[in-house]
Design an enzyme around this catalytic site. Structure first.
Site, mmCIF file in Angstrom:
data_model
loop_
_atom_site.group_PDB
_atom_site.id
_atom_site.type_symbol
_atom_site.label_atom_id
_atom_site.label_comp_id
_atom_site.label_asym_id
_atom_site.label_seq_id
_atom_site.Cartn_x
_atom_site.Cartn_y
_atom_site.Cartn_z
ATOM 1 C CE LYS A 22 -8.196 49.175 -35.489
ATOM 2 N NZ LYS A 22 -8.590 48.118 -36.431
ATOM 3 C CD GLU A 70 4.278 40.744 -31.066
ATOM 4 O OE1 GLU A 70 5.012 40.950 -32.071
ATOM 5 O OE2 GLU A 70 3.363 39.930 -31.039
ATOM 6 C CB CYS A 110 4.874 38.552 -35.168
ATOM 7 S SG CYS A 110 4.114 37.811 -33.733
ATOM 8 C CD GLU A 157 6.694 40.584 -40.111
ATOM 9 O OE1 GLU A 157 6.244 41.741 -40.140
ATOM 10 O OE2 GLU A 157 6.628 39.854 -39.114
HETATM 11 P P1 NAD Z 1 -1.128 47.076 -39.542
HETATM 12 O O1 NAD Z 1 -0.042 47.405 -38.582
HETATM 13 O O2 NAD Z 1 -1.556 48.149 -40.490
HETATM 14 O O3 NAD Z 1 -2.435 46.593 -38.742
HETATM 15 C C1 NAD Z 1 -2.455 46.129 -37.413
HETATM 16 C C2 NAD Z 1 -3.577 46.827 -36.650
HETATM 17 O O4 NAD Z 1 -3.296 48.214 -36.571
HETATM 18 C C3 NAD Z 1 -4.938 46.722 -37.309
HETATM 19 O O5 NAD Z 1 -5.923 46.612 -36.322
HETATM 20 C C4 NAD Z 1 -5.056 48.046 -38.019
HETATM 21 O O6 NAD Z 1 -6.386 48.449 -38.254
HETATM 22 C C5 NAD Z 1 -4.384 48.984 -37.064
HETATM 23 N N1 NAD Z 1 -3.848 50.204 -37.644
HETATM 24 C C6 NAD Z 1 -3.477 50.437 -38.924
HETATM 25 N N2 NAD Z 1 -3.032 51.694 -39.062
HETATM 26 C C7 NAD Z 1 -3.109 52.276 -37.846
HETATM 27 C C8 NAD Z 1 -2.773 53.575 -37.352
HETATM 28 N N3 NAD Z 1 -2.256 54.512 -38.125
HETATM 29 N N4 NAD Z 1 -2.978 53.820 -36.033
HETATM 30 C C9 NAD Z 1 -3.479 52.875 -35.219
HETATM 31 N N5 NAD Z 1 -3.817 51.642 -35.639
HETATM 32 C C10 NAD Z 1 -3.631 51.334 -36.940
HETATM 33 O O7 NAD Z 1 -0.682 45.792 -40.327
HETATM 34 P P2 NAD Z 1 -1.218 45.324 -41.779
HETATM 35 O O8 NAD Z 1 -1.216 46.515 -42.718
HETATM 36 O O9 NAD Z 1 -2.455 44.587 -41.604
HETATM 37 O O10 NAD Z 1 -0.066 44.335 -42.218
HETATM 38 C C11 NAD Z 1 1.118 44.830 -42.822
HETATM 39 C C12 NAD Z 1 2.332 44.046 -42.397
HETATM 40 O O11 NAD Z 1 2.517 44.180 -40.986
HETATM 41 C C13 NAD Z 1 2.234 42.543 -42.603
HETATM 42 O O12 NAD Z 1 2.576 42.178 -43.895
HETATM 43 C C14 NAD Z 1 3.216 42.038 -41.584
HETATM 44 O O13 NAD Z 1 4.512 42.086 -42.111
HETATM 45 C C15 NAD Z 1 3.084 43.010 -40.448
HETATM 46 N N6 NAD Z 1 2.193 42.490 -39.372
HETATM 47 C C16 NAD Z 1 2.761 42.027 -38.225
HETATM 48 C C17 NAD Z 1 1.939 41.513 -37.239
HETATM 49 C C18 NAD Z 1 2.492 40.974 -35.951
HETATM 50 O O14 NAD Z 1 1.868 40.131 -35.339
HETATM 51 N N7 NAD Z 1 3.608 41.466 -35.474
HETATM 52 C C19 NAD Z 1 0.573 41.459 -37.410
HETATM 53 C C20 NAD Z 1 0.016 41.968 -38.584
HETATM 54 C C21 NAD Z 1 0.850 42.476 -39.549
#
Ligand code: NAD
Ligand code: MN
Length: 489
Positions: free
Chosen positions: A195, A268, A302, A399
């Site tokens: 996804k 990760e 990240c 972050e």
């Molecule tokens: P997120 O964790 O919500 O999203 C990452 C992925 O997880 C997306 O594909 C999203 O659709 C999915 N997701 C969201 N809620 C989920 C759930 N309950 N169960 C399963 N999958 C789910 O991240 P975000 O809201 O887009 O970003 C928020 C913060 O997260 C950013 O500001 C940043 O600090 C951090 N982030 C870190 C990374 C990294 O590479 N480590 C990547 C994106 C965001």
């Protein structure tokens, strides 16, 4: 006076460099009006859709499927069928051939993918073209090489595939994270349901065409789009393993959900890396490394070097050089080949960055932003440096995931270690010094999965990547990256 001297006196040295716009042509990509879900080698029509946009212009690009519980279950069933009847049984050399094929097609179509990545995600074309695409192809090449050598990678341990992997990826490196997830899973004989993040689905959907072109058996790679609800469904579904990259908050929720189910998990998550500058470092090179560490991909990284720790004796000089370098960064159109810093990926992310930057100012840090004109439409944030930052400030702890650097100081190596490790995260770190012995001394004490010395943000498929503490667990890349996708006797 000689002729040469006369001529040069008539031609004054220009005081600044003005670039003409150099936009990459968009017509290489063909975007469908509406996408379904890629399941069992076919496009499945979905019930619900949402619009994906270009964050640099807010222009709508396509209608994307929001997969619900039944659609996720159908995709997982297709992956299960492919895992049990075919993919794992196929000879490992054949499996390797498919992966080599995918790698080569990615190379052949790299310009198309790079343009689409920049259009949908906002990152500069220079980065998608020179970093994301070559690394994504390299990942498939690398794991293709392991596919028929698993017995050698894990001698006397009889590696077998885990089965069906559910993979959830973020929006900062959409195609590259797809490669990090899919390449090792397939090499190890698993099938996948992946996804992509809701804001950046387009390169994953174009990848379905690569899968078709490579003639991968149906059901080996399935792509389901949608927001967090779709992700949560995938976590709950009949998969054998979940691989997640994203926020610590969601990572923790997934870990709670999976506790006791027997499903495997790798996470990760985020980071708050320290980039540490000693007074004997090559300062000009270090400034380039700092800039690359935090302004690369708008800081949506990240492992970004978001905390700069400078030894006190060179603090003033380093900050002055850094500010001067910031003035030369070009912020704007991601598709312009001269752009250094592109658009913020989404409105939500822009709001999060703004909130943390306001908190930094309110807590007493000193803000610097170079003069730059930001486009009216789209989501933008100027490269930002905070000085006068205390360790307790939110901008030193949380972050930000944006182009925002917090500068702190230290006096001794011991103090640098203490400050660098003073974070709930532990993904990466950078050390800048002339002394090899000091690099090793630091590397032994820094609690971080990746440590760069006199460079930053360097990636190689053969090198394992992953975190300590709240940055998650499990490694991606290298031989280590195969392990989460294998069972051993
Ligand atoms: P997120 O964790 O919500 O999203 C990452 C992925 O997880 C997306 O594909 C999203 O659709 C999915 N997701 C969201 N809620 C989920 C759930 N309950 N169960 C399963 N999958 C789910 O991240 P975000 O809201 O887009 O970003 C928020 C913060 O997260 C950013 O500001 C940043 O600090 C951090 N982030 C870190 C990374 C990294 O590479 N480590 C990547 C994106 C965001
Ligand atoms: Mn979220």
């Amino acid at each position: 006076m000689t002729d040469v001297a006369k001529r040069s006196s008539r031609a004054p040295v220009p005081s600044g460099w003005e670039y003409a716009p150099a936009p990459e042509a968009r017509d290489i990509v063909r975007i469908e009006e509406r996408y379904g879900l890629y399941v069992d080698g076919q496009w499945l029509e979905a019930k619900e859709h949402y619009t994906t946009i270009s964050p640099s212009s807010e222009e709508p690009l396509a209608e994307i499927a929001q997969a619900g519980p039944e659609e996720v279950a159908t995709a997982v069933a297709a992956a299960r069928e492919a895992a049990e009847n075919g993919w794992a049984e196929i000879s490992p050399t054949e499996r390797a051939k498919y992966l080599f094929r995918i790698a080569r097609i990615l190379q052949e179509r790299s310009r198309e993918f790079a343009v689409l990545e920049s259009l949908n995600g906002g990152k500069p074309i220079r980065e998608s073209r020179d970093v994301d695409l070559p690394l994504a192809a390299a990942h498939f090449f690398y794991y293709a090489g392991w596919a028929d050598k698993l017995e050698y990678a894990f001698p006397n341990r009889r590696p077998r595939p885990v089965g069906v992997a559910g993979q959830i990826i973020p929006w900062n490196f959409p195609l590259l994270m797809l490669a990090w997830k899919i390449a090792p899973a397939l090499a190890a004989g698993n099938t996948v349901v992946l996804k992509p993040a809701e804001t950046t689905p387009l390169t994953a959907l174009l990848f379905c065409d690569v899968v078709r072109q490579a003639e991968l058996p149906p059901g080996v790679v399935n792509i389901v789009t949608g927001d967090g609800r779709t992700g949560a469904e995938l976590v709950r579904s009949e998969v054998d393993k979940i691989a997640f990259t994203g926020s610590t908050e969601v990572g923790k929720a997934i870990q709670r959900e999976l506790a006791g189910t027997g499903k495997r998990l790798t996470l990760e998550l985020g980071g708050k890396a320290a980039n540490i500058l000693f007074d004997d470092c090559a300062l000009d090179q270090a400034i380039e490394g700092i800039v690359n560490g935090i302004y690369f991909n708008q800081g949506h990284v990240c492992c970004a070097g978001s905390r700069l720790l400078v030894q006190e004796s060179i603090y003033e000089q380093a900050v002055a050089k850094l500010k001067r370098r910031l003035k030369t960064l070009r912020v704007g159109d991601p598709l312009d080949k001269n752009t250094d810093v592109g658009a913020i990926n989404s409105k939500q992310q822009l709001e999060k960055i703004r909130e943390l930057v306001e908190a930094g100012e309110a807590e007493g840090a000193e803000i610097y932003q170079p003069p730059c004109r930001l486009p009216e439409k789209g989501y933008w944030f100027a490269p930002t440096v905070f000085t006068n930052v205390a360790q307790s400030y939110r901008i030193a702890q949380e972050e930000i995931f944006g182009p925002v650097l917090s500068v702190l100081t230290f006096r001794t190596p011991e103090e640098a270690i203490e400050k660098a490790n003073n974070t709930p995260y532990g993904l990466s770190a950078g050390v800048w010094t002339e002394k090899g012995s000091r690099i090793l001394w630091m590397a032994q004490r820094l609690r971080a999965g990746v440590i760069w010395a006199n460079t930053y943000n360097r990636f190689d498929p053969s090198s394992p990547f992953g975190g300590y503490k709240e940055s998650g667990f499990g490694r991606e890349g290298g031989r280590h990256g195969l392990e989460p996708y294998l069972e051993f006797e």
